[in-house]
Design a protein around this motif. Sequence first.
Motif, short mmCIF file in Angstrom:
data_model
loop_
_atom_site.label_atom_id
_atom_site.label_comp_id
_atom_site.label_asym_id
_atom_site.label_seq_id
_atom_site.Cartn_x
_atom_site.Cartn_y
_atom_site.Cartn_z
N ARG A 40 0.95 -1.09 -0.23
CA ARG A 40 0.12 0.06 0.03
C ARG A 40 1.03 1.41 -0.06
N LEU A 43 1.83 6.47 4.09
CA LEU A 43 1.24 7.64 4.72
C LEU A 43 1.66 8.41 5.50
N LYS A 68 -2.08 11.90 4.25
CA LYS A 68 -1.69 12.08 2.72
C LYS A 68 -0.92 10.89 2.69
N ASP A 69 -1.11 10.24 1.23
CA ASP A 69 -0.09 9.16 0.65
C ASP A 69 1.04 9.81 -0.14
N ILE A 73 -2.24 12.24 -2.25
CA ILE A 73 -3.70 12.33 -2.09
C ILE A 73 -3.98 12.26 -0.64
N GLU A 74 -4.96 13.14 -0.44
CA GLU A 74 -5.41 13.27 1.18
C GLU A 74 -6.59 12.03 1.42
N VAL A 75 -6.43 11.33 2.60
CA VAL A 75 -7.28 10.42 2.78
C VAL A 75 -7.83 10.19 4.31
N CYS A 77 -8.60 8.16 7.76
CA CYS A 77 -8.33 7.13 8.31
C CYS A 77 -9.04 6.97 9.49
N VAL A 97 -8.49 2.81 5.76
CA VAL A 97 -8.02 4.14 4.88
C VAL A 97 -9.22 4.28 4.04
N TYR A 99 -10.39 5.91 0.85
CA TYR A 99 -9.86 6.80 -0.33
C TYR A 99 -10.97 7.41 -0.95
N SER A 101 -13.67 8.50 -3.60
CA SER A 101 -14.28 7.83 -4.84
C SER A 101 -13.97 8.75 -5.80
N SER A 102 -13.68 8.19 -6.84
CA SER A 102 -13.49 8.88 -8.35
C SER A 102 -14.58 8.68 -9.29
#
Length: 103
Positions: A40, A43, A68-69, A73-75, A77, A97, A99, A101-102
């Motif tokens: 993965r 982070l 952020k990864d 990309i901010e996530v 958790c 985590v 993520y 959605s796109s």
Amino acid sequence: MSSHVTLGAYGPCENSDGEHAKEVAQWAVTEYNIKHRHERPYLYLLSVLKCESQVVAGTNWRLGLKCKDENNIEVNCEAVVWEKRWENFRELTSFIVFYPSSG
């Protein structure tokens, strides 16, 4: 109006902005990175969004985190850490985590 806390239930941390809550949060992210380093994205902890605790044989910390990864990309958790401070013991019991959605 008085607040009622059910024994064994999660409740708000006394000091969710405190140093110990931040330390537990950073420890949880580091543990997650160690356990998932080959599968993965790495982070980085940005902030503690929510902190709840539950007294058990020690304390369960349920933390809402913004990270952020490595791809920036901010996530969000959710981490659960079981801690027995008097034994210098911590265990990461859950780390999820979320993520974005796109689409």
